[in-house]
Scaffold this motif. Structure first.
Motif, PDB file in Angstrom:
ATOM      1  N   GLY A  18     -19.328   3.119 -41.623  1.00 31.77           N
ATOM      2  CA  GLY A  18     -19.961   2.004 -42.345  1.00 31.77           C
ATOM      3  C   GLY A  18     -19.678   1.891 -43.827  1.00 31.77           C
ATOM      4  N   LYS A  19     -18.613   2.532 -44.292  1.00 30.60           N
ATOM      5  CA  LYS A  19     -18.257   2.448 -45.722  1.00 30.60           C
ATOM      6  C   LYS A  19     -18.113   1.011 -46.195  1.00 30.60           C
ATOM      7  N   SER A  20     -17.258   0.249 -45.511  1.00 34.03           N
ATOM      8  CA  SER A  20     -16.958  -1.097 -45.993  1.00 34.03           C
ATOM      9  C   SER A  20     -18.189  -1.993 -45.922  1.00 34.03           C
ATOM     10  N   THR A  21     -18.988  -1.825 -44.879  1.00 27.35           N
ATOM     11  CA  THR A  21     -20.216  -2.618 -44.750  1.00 27.35           C
ATOM     12  C   THR A  21     -21.181  -2.269 -45.875  1.00 27.35           C
ATOM     13  N   LEU A  43     -14.061  -6.221 -49.182  1.00 28.76           N
ATOM     14  CA  LEU A  43     -13.046  -5.483 -49.927  1.00 28.76           C
ATOM     15  C   LEU A  43     -11.773  -5.261 -49.116  1.00 28.76           C
ATOM     16  N   ASP A  44     -11.898  -5.411 -47.811  1.00 25.90           N
ATOM     17  CA  ASP A  44     -10.694  -5.277 -46.991  1.00 25.90           C
ATOM     18  C   ASP A  44      -9.933  -6.599 -47.023  1.00 25.90           C
ATOM     19  N   SER A  45      -9.260  -6.866 -48.143  1.00 24.04           N
ATOM     20  CA  SER A  45      -8.729  -8.211 -48.330  1.00 24.04           C
ATOM     21  C   SER A  45      -7.402  -8.419 -47.625  1.00 24.04           C
ATOM     22  N   ILE A  54      -9.983  -1.855 -40.314  1.00 24.07           N
ATOM     23  CA  ILE A  54      -9.899  -0.591 -41.025  1.00 24.07           C
ATOM     24  C   ILE A  54      -9.477  -0.843 -42.460  1.00 24.07           C
ATOM     25  N   THR A  55      -9.822   0.071 -43.326  1.00 31.26           N
ATOM     26  CA  THR A  55      -9.458  -0.041 -44.722  1.00 31.26           C
ATOM     27  C   THR A  55      -8.165   0.726 -44.938  1.00 31.26           C
ATOM     28  N   ILE A  56      -7.189   0.072 -45.517  1.00 32.20           N
ATOM     29  CA  ILE A  56      -5.914   0.741 -45.746  1.00 32.20           C
ATOM     30  C   ILE A  56      -5.730   1.036 -47.228  1.00 32.20           C
TER      31      ILE A  56
END
Ligand code: GDP
Ligand code: MG
Length: 598
Positions: A18-21, A43-45, A54-56
């Motif tokens: 849940g980091k991005s959330t 932020l995951d643009s 997923i966040t890269i």
């Protein structure tokens, strides 16, 4: 801003905890964005990030928060990726922070990447603030999660915030803990400038954009700066912060995180990890940089249209700017022509780069099977580094071949011990130990050849444990193994791009599987095509693609035109990703079949 009212923090967690959330909710609560502007995982643009969930790439955002003490705090939140391939990005973000929120899913507890990220945060001397997330889930067990944080990680968790990033519970409390527990940055705003470059990307209009953390001094618009490792000098044209909308500023003081641009067209001048200083009053020394990450997996990338070789190079250079773990050098293959040998941190990294090259740069690529890096000890006492199986020297010249080994840590419910061990044995693993994290969960340690796990280990682990196991690994060194090169021959010709390194004991089985698979993947031609697998000069397996007799359209009985058209289109589509080798057309899929295990 006053320096004592700045707080710089990252969010770290196992993937999907849940980091991005949580980052989204923090942006909302601090008013950086209104809920109307809010889209999930803001932020995951990168399009790819949103698709895959997923966040890269890391992202840095400046926020203001008025705390219960009545003071207004300036915060920089740096989101980080959670997948094992992107550890490098995580350590870069952490070097720009004083604190980290450690998010643990209340239903899952501590996972392998939770631990790996904690170690990175400790390496960077960060204040770690545990947050138990997803307490809204019916299966949430916050007390157990707390206990695991204390037992497995060794952090006190009594005061851990119980949160739900989804429903917005506990967000204020988290912000208060950041104010209270994360130390303000130090570093004299009047001292000689030292700013750490932690990211960069290429903007078509403004040139290289640099993300940096000012560690000492003040960086100003119009200032002449120098990159300490390359010596390149530029005038700062613009600088600012992301809130997350881009906002221009006149200066950034020690402790702040932002971006600068300086009409930098020469990509080589900017290195992530380098220190920016001022040309008048330069700092006597650079900040400690980053540990260089060595790529662990290599593959060849070839443009389908060989006229686009230079475009591929330019695209790789641009991606490298924001991804310094990516390596590449020119390579030629008899079969595929001119391309690049590229090095990646892992398979996911490889897949993502490939997809970005195709989407963002409109390139059509053919990728060869990935390979790890072998150390080959020759009979004359020399050692050769081989990252491409087709470059393996003649067996007569080889004394021993060493392959990279990793220590793998797997965390899982105890119910799956059987399948996990079976998988590790199959992948030539050496059992090290197993311990219970609590009554129901275990931690299993194996030493495994990296070459065996880079392919499908993770997928198999997930499917063998219904998705419950988590996994982390670190390189421990090289060990000699009974390895041999296996050549694949099509129509009697060796296809260099299909060569692989295999363990001697598995060579016959692999040869059989691969020749059978290739038979299905390579389309029929007007003539018969023998496929052979060979060790040295010895053929160990073979199959045959029968000659094409009838037109494919003949398969469509009846006169269904649309079905015929579809079939033709499908044929054309398949053609795009083919390279001819001699008189045989080989599709992209063929290069991946050499990885098939069964
Ligand atoms: P990341 O990989 O750590 O960045 O995780 P994400 O923020 O992408 O979240 C992973 C999934 O968990 C998404 O489907 C989220 O909607 C979900 N999620 C995140 N936080 C919560 C929460 O507090 N409660 C519930 N029920 N789901 C959540
Ligand atoms: Mg994320």
């Amino acid at each position: 801003a006053k320096q004592e009212q700045i707080r710089n923090f990252s969010i770290i967690a196992h993937i999907d905890h849940g980091k991005s959330t949580l980052a989204d909710r923090i942006l909302e609560v601090t008013g950086a964005i209104t809920s109307r502007e809010m889209k999930d995982q803001l932020l995951d643009s990168m399009e790819l990030e949103r698709e895959r969930g997923i966040t890269i790439k890391l992202n840095a955002v400046q926020l203001t928060y008025t705390a219960k003490d009545g003071k207004e705090y300036l915060m920089h939140l740096i989101d980080t990726p959670g997948h094992v391939d992107f550890t490098y990005e995580v350590s870069r973000s952490l070097a720009a922070c004083e604190g980290a929120l450690l998010v643990v899913d209340a239903a899952q507890g501590v996972e392998a990447q939770t631990l790996a990220n904690v170690y990175l945060a400790l390496d960077n001397d960060l204040e770690i603030i545990p947050v138990i997330n997803k307490i809204d889930l019916p299966s949430a067990d916050p007390e157990r999660a707390k206990q695991e944080i204390e037992d497995v990680i060794g952090l006190p968790a009594d005061d851990a915030v119980l949160a739900s990033a989804k429903s917005g519970i506990g967000i204020e409390e988290i912000l208060e803990q950041i104010v209270e527990l994360v130390p303000a940055p130090t570093g004299d705003p009047d001292g000689p400038l030292q700013a750490l470059i932690f990211d960069s990307h290429f903007d078509a209009y403004r040139g290289v954009m640099i993300s940096l953390r000012v560690v000492q001094g003040t960086i100003k618009k119009g200032q002449k700066i120098r990159m300490m490792s390359t010596g390149a000098e530029y005038d700062i044209v613009e600088l600012g912060v992301n809130t997350p909308a881009e906002e221009k500023r006149d200066m950034l003081i020690a402790g702040e995180v932002g971006w600068i641009s300086g009409s930098i067209k020469n990509i080589q001048d900017v290195h992530v990890g380098d220190t920016v200083t001022a040309v008048d009053n330069p700092a006597p020394e650079a900040l400690p940089g980053y540990r260089k990450m060595n790529p662990m997996v290599f593959c060849g990338l070839y443009p389908i249209d060989s006229a686009r070789y230079n475009d591929l190079r330019e695209a790789l250079e641009k991606l490298q700017l924001s991804d310094s773990a990516l390596e590449f050098e020119p390579e030629t293959s008899q079969a595929l022509g001119f391309g690049y040998r590229c090095g990646f941190l892992g398979l996911l990294h490889m897949e993502i780069i490939q997809e970005r090259l195709e989407r963002e740069f409109n390139l059509e690529l053919l990728a060869t099977a990935p390979s790890v890096v072998y150390h080959v000890n020759l009979t004359d006492g020399q050692q050769m580094i081989v990252d491409n199986p087709s470059k393996m020297p003649d067996p007569q010249r080889i004394q021993t071949i060493e392959e990279p080994y990793v220590k793998a840590t797997i965390m899982s419910p105890a119910d799956y011990i059987g399948p996990i061990m079976e998988l590790c044995q199959k992948k030539r693993g050496d059992y090290i130990n197993m311990d219970y994290i609590d009554n129901t969960r275990v931690r299993i340690t194996y030493e495994l050849p990296l070459g065996e796990i880079v392919y499908d280990f993770f997928d198999r682990l997930k499917s063998g444990t219904k998705g419950y196991a988590s996994f982390d690994y670190e390189l421990i060194g090289y060990k000699a193994s009974k390895l041999v090169k296996m050549d694949i021959m099509l129509n009697g010709d060796r296809l260099d791009a299909l060569a692989i390194i295999v363990h001697k004991d598995f060579a016959f089985d692999r040869g059989k599987v691969i020749t059978e698979k290739l038979k299905d993947v390579i389309p029929r031609h007007q003539f018969e095509i023998p496929i052979q697998a060979a060790l040295g000069g010895k053929i160990i397996a073979r199959s045959t693609i029968k000659a094409l007799r009838k037109n494919v359209l003949a398969k469509c009985y009846g006169g269904d035109i649309s079905r015929k058209r579809k079939l033709l289109e499908k044929q054309k589509e398949g053609k795009k990703r083919m390279k001819s080798f001699g008189s045989v057309e080989v599709p992209q899929e063929a290069f991946m079949t050499v990885l098939s295990m069964d």
